[in-house]
Each structure stands twice: as C-alpha cells, then as structure tokens.
Motif scaffolding. Structure first.
Motif, PDB file in Angstrom:
ATOM      1  N   VAL A 180      -1.701   6.345  34.111  1.00 35.35           N
ATOM      2  CA  VAL A 180      -0.510   5.713  34.698  1.00 35.35           C
ATOM      3  C   VAL A 180       0.655   6.698  34.726  1.00 35.35           C
ATOM      4  CG1 VAL A 180       1.217   3.906  34.320  1.00 35.35           C
ATOM      5  CG2 VAL A 180      -1.209   3.375  34.108  1.00 35.35           C
ATOM      6  N   LEU A 181       0.859   7.439  33.668  1.00 40.27           N
ATOM      7  CA  LEU A 181       1.937   8.432  33.634  1.00 40.27           C
ATOM      8  C   LEU A 181       1.703   9.531  34.663  1.00 40.27           C
ATOM      9  CD1 LEU A 181       2.605   8.792  29.807  1.00 40.27           C
ATOM     10  CD2 LEU A 181       4.072   7.739  31.519  1.00 40.27           C
ATOM     11  N   THR A 182       0.462   9.942  34.825  1.00 38.82           N
ATOM     12  CA  THR A 182       0.138  10.959  35.814  1.00 38.82           C
ATOM     13  C   THR A 182       0.434  10.457  37.228  1.00 38.82           C
ATOM     14  OG1 THR A 182      -1.598  11.799  34.372  1.00 38.82           O
ATOM     15  CG2 THR A 182      -1.704  12.444  36.666  1.00 38.82           C
ATOM     16  N   ALA A 183       0.073   9.227  37.519  1.00 38.34           N
ATOM     17  CA  ALA A 183       0.352   8.653  38.833  1.00 38.34           C
ATOM     18  C   ALA A 183       1.859   8.544  39.072  1.00 38.34           C
ATOM     19  CB  ALA A 183      -0.304   7.290  38.965  1.00 38.34           C
ATOM     20  N   PHE A 184       2.607   8.142  38.056  1.00 37.31           N
ATOM     21  CA  PHE A 184       4.062   8.030  38.183  1.00 37.31           C
ATOM     22  C   PHE A 184       4.687   9.391  38.469  1.00 37.31           C
ATOM     23  CE2 PHE A 184       8.257   8.306  36.200  1.00 37.31           C
ATOM     24  CZ  PHE A 184       8.932   7.367  36.951  1.00 37.31           C
ATOM     25  N   VAL A 185       4.256  10.405  37.767  1.00 37.49           N
ATOM     26  CA  VAL A 185       4.802  11.752  37.978  1.00 37.49           C
ATOM     27  C   VAL A 185       4.451  12.256  39.373  1.00 37.49           C
ATOM     28  CG1 VAL A 185       4.610  14.155  37.210  1.00 37.49           C
ATOM     29  CG2 VAL A 185       4.892  12.346  35.535  1.00 37.49           C
ATOM     30  N   ALA A 186       3.241  11.969  39.836  1.00 38.63           N
ATOM     31  CA  ALA A 186       2.834  12.409  41.170  1.00 38.63           C
ATOM     32  C   ALA A 186       3.678  11.737  42.253  1.00 38.63           C
ATOM     33  CB  ALA A 186       1.357  12.106  41.385  1.00 38.63           C
ATOM     34  N   ILE A 187       3.882  10.435  42.146  1.00 41.76           N
ATOM     35  CA  ILE A 187       4.690   9.704  43.140  1.00 41.76           C
ATOM     36  C   ILE A 187       6.139  10.160  43.086  1.00 41.76           C
ATOM     37  CG2 ILE A 187       5.566   7.411  43.751  1.00 41.76           C
ATOM     38  CD1 ILE A 187       2.824   6.331  42.839  1.00 41.76           C
ATOM     39  N   ASN A 188       6.657  10.370  41.896  1.00 44.10           N
ATOM     40  CA  ASN A 188       8.030  10.828  41.727  1.00 44.10           C
ATOM     41  C   ASN A 188       8.212  12.214  42.342  1.00 44.10           C
ATOM     42  OD1 ASN A 188      10.642  10.806  40.918  1.00 44.10           O
ATOM     43  ND2 ASN A 188      10.236  11.243  38.783  1.00 44.10           N
ATOM     44  N   THR A 189       7.253  13.084  42.171  1.00 48.06           N
ATOM     45  CA  THR A 189       7.331  14.430  42.731  1.00 48.06           C
ATOM     46  C   THR A 189       7.308  14.388  44.254  1.00 48.06           C
ATOM     47  OG1 THR A 189       6.228  15.311  40.778  1.00 48.06           O
ATOM     48  CG2 THR A 189       6.245  16.697  42.740  1.00 48.06           C
ATOM     49  N   ILE A 190       6.437  13.572  44.822  1.00 48.92           N
ATOM     50  CA  ILE A 190       6.362  13.464  46.277  1.00 48.92           C
ATOM     51  C   ILE A 190       7.662  12.901  46.842  1.00 48.92           C
ATOM     52  CG2 ILE A 190       5.203  12.236  48.161  1.00 48.92           C
ATOM     53  CD1 ILE A 190       2.622  12.537  46.509  1.00 48.92           C
ATOM     54  N   ALA A 191       8.234  11.904  46.184  1.00 49.43           N
ATOM     55  CA  ALA A 191       9.498  11.323  46.653  1.00 49.43           C
ATOM     56  C   ALA A 191      10.627  12.347  46.566  1.00 49.43           C
ATOM     57  CB  ALA A 191       9.838  10.089  45.829  1.00 49.43           C
ATOM     58  N   TYR A 192      10.679  13.127  45.495  1.00 49.40           N
ATOM     59  CA  TYR A 192      11.729  14.125  45.332  1.00 49.40           C
ATOM     60  C   TYR A 192      11.604  15.209  46.401  1.00 49.40           C
ATOM     61  CZ  TYR A 192      14.774  17.568  43.220  1.00 49.40           C
ATOM     62  OH  TYR A 192      15.761  18.465  43.003  1.00 49.40           O
ATOM     63  N   VAL A 193      10.389  15.644  46.703  1.00 49.38           N
ATOM     64  CA  VAL A 193      10.186  16.662  47.737  1.00 49.38           C
ATOM     65  C   VAL A 193      10.585  16.108  49.106  1.00 49.38           C
ATOM     66  CG1 VAL A 193       8.407  17.977  48.959  1.00 49.38           C
ATOM     67  CG2 VAL A 193       8.450  17.960  46.470  1.00 49.38           C
ATOM     68  N   ALA A 194      10.228  14.861  49.386  1.00 49.85           N
ATOM     69  CA  ALA A 194      10.592  14.261  50.674  1.00 49.85           C
ATOM     70  C   ALA A 194      12.112  14.155  50.816  1.00 49.85           C
ATOM     71  CB  ALA A 194       9.948  12.884  50.805  1.00 49.85           C
ATOM     72  N   LEU A 195      12.803  13.773  49.764  1.00 56.57           N
ATOM     73  CA  LEU A 195      14.266  13.689  49.829  1.00 56.57           C
ATOM     74  C   LEU A 195      14.898  15.065  49.985  1.00 56.57           C
ATOM     75  CD1 LEU A 195      14.956  10.982  47.122  1.00 56.57           C
ATOM     76  CD2 LEU A 195      15.242  10.768  49.589  1.00 56.57           C
ATOM     77  N   ALA A 196      14.348  16.065  49.323  1.00 54.36           N
ATOM     78  CA  ALA A 196      14.888  17.421  49.442  1.00 54.36           C
ATOM     79  C   ALA A 196      14.695  17.962  50.856  1.00 54.36           C
ATOM     80  CB  ALA A 196      14.224  18.336  48.426  1.00 54.36           C
ATOM     81  N   VAL A 197      13.539  17.718  51.445  1.00 54.76           N
ATOM     82  CA  VAL A 197      13.290  18.175  52.817  1.00 54.76           C
ATOM     83  C   VAL A 197      14.178  17.419  53.793  1.00 54.76           C
ATOM     84  CG1 VAL A 197      11.555  18.197  54.656  1.00 54.76           C
ATOM     85  CG2 VAL A 197      10.955  18.972  52.366  1.00 54.76           C
ATOM     86  N   ALA A 198      14.366  16.118  53.586  1.00 54.67           N
ATOM     87  CA  ALA A 198      15.230  15.334  54.465  1.00 54.67           C
ATOM     88  C   ALA A 198      16.677  15.812  54.386  1.00 54.67           C
ATOM     89  CB  ALA A 198      15.133  13.859  54.106  1.00 54.67           C
ATOM     90  N   LYS A 199      17.094  16.288  53.237  1.00 62.37           N
ATOM     91  CA  LYS A 199      18.467  16.769  53.087  1.00 62.37           C
ATOM     92  C   LYS A 199      18.657  18.114  53.787  1.00 62.37           C
ATOM     93  CE  LYS A 199      22.159  16.621  49.972  1.00 62.37           C
ATOM     94  NZ  LYS A 199      22.976  15.479  50.019  1.00 62.37           N
TER      95      LYS A 199
END
Length: 69
Positions: A21-40
């Motif tokens: 569960v922690l691994t899945a949370f970190v993976a989703i969090n990383t993908i969301a952070y990268v998407a927000l950084a690219v959108a910015k």
C-alpha cells in the motif's frame, strides 16, 4: 568480514500488504507531482483562443471612431 550497506528487511516484511500500500501511494504521488510540474512548465492554453467566438465587437468603441478596427 561483513560490510553493512544499509538496513536490510526480511522478505516477509517486504511482501506484506502494508508495504504494498505504501509503495502504491508513493508511485501515485510521484506521478501526480511530475504531471503538475510538467503542467506548470508548459504555456497556458485557453479554450477561447482555439474556438471561434462571436463575442468580438463589430464596431470599435474607441474614442477615435475613425481609427483602425
């Protein structure tokens, strides 16, 4: 002589549900952070610039009515 490179966890701990569960949370969090950084980084795209609009004025409202439209 044994060299310790870090903390090693037993295989049973690494295959537990909590770690999954922690691994899945970190993976989703990383993908969301990268998407927000690219959108910015990318320039803003406005839908009104892409679609033709009827909101443009047919007449000029300038204080110089004979000026360019």
């Amino acid at each position: 002589m044994t060299t310790v490179w870090g903390i090693l966890l037993p295989e049973a701990v690494l295959r537990s549900q909590v770690v999954a569960v922690l691994t899945a949370f970190v993976a989703i969090n990383t993908i969301a952070y990268v998407a927000l950084a690219v959108a910015k980084i990318l320039p803003k795209v406005y839908l009104s610039d892409l679609l033709p609009s009827r909101r443009r004025r047919a007449e000029t409202r300038s204080i110089h009515p004979d000026g360019p439209v």
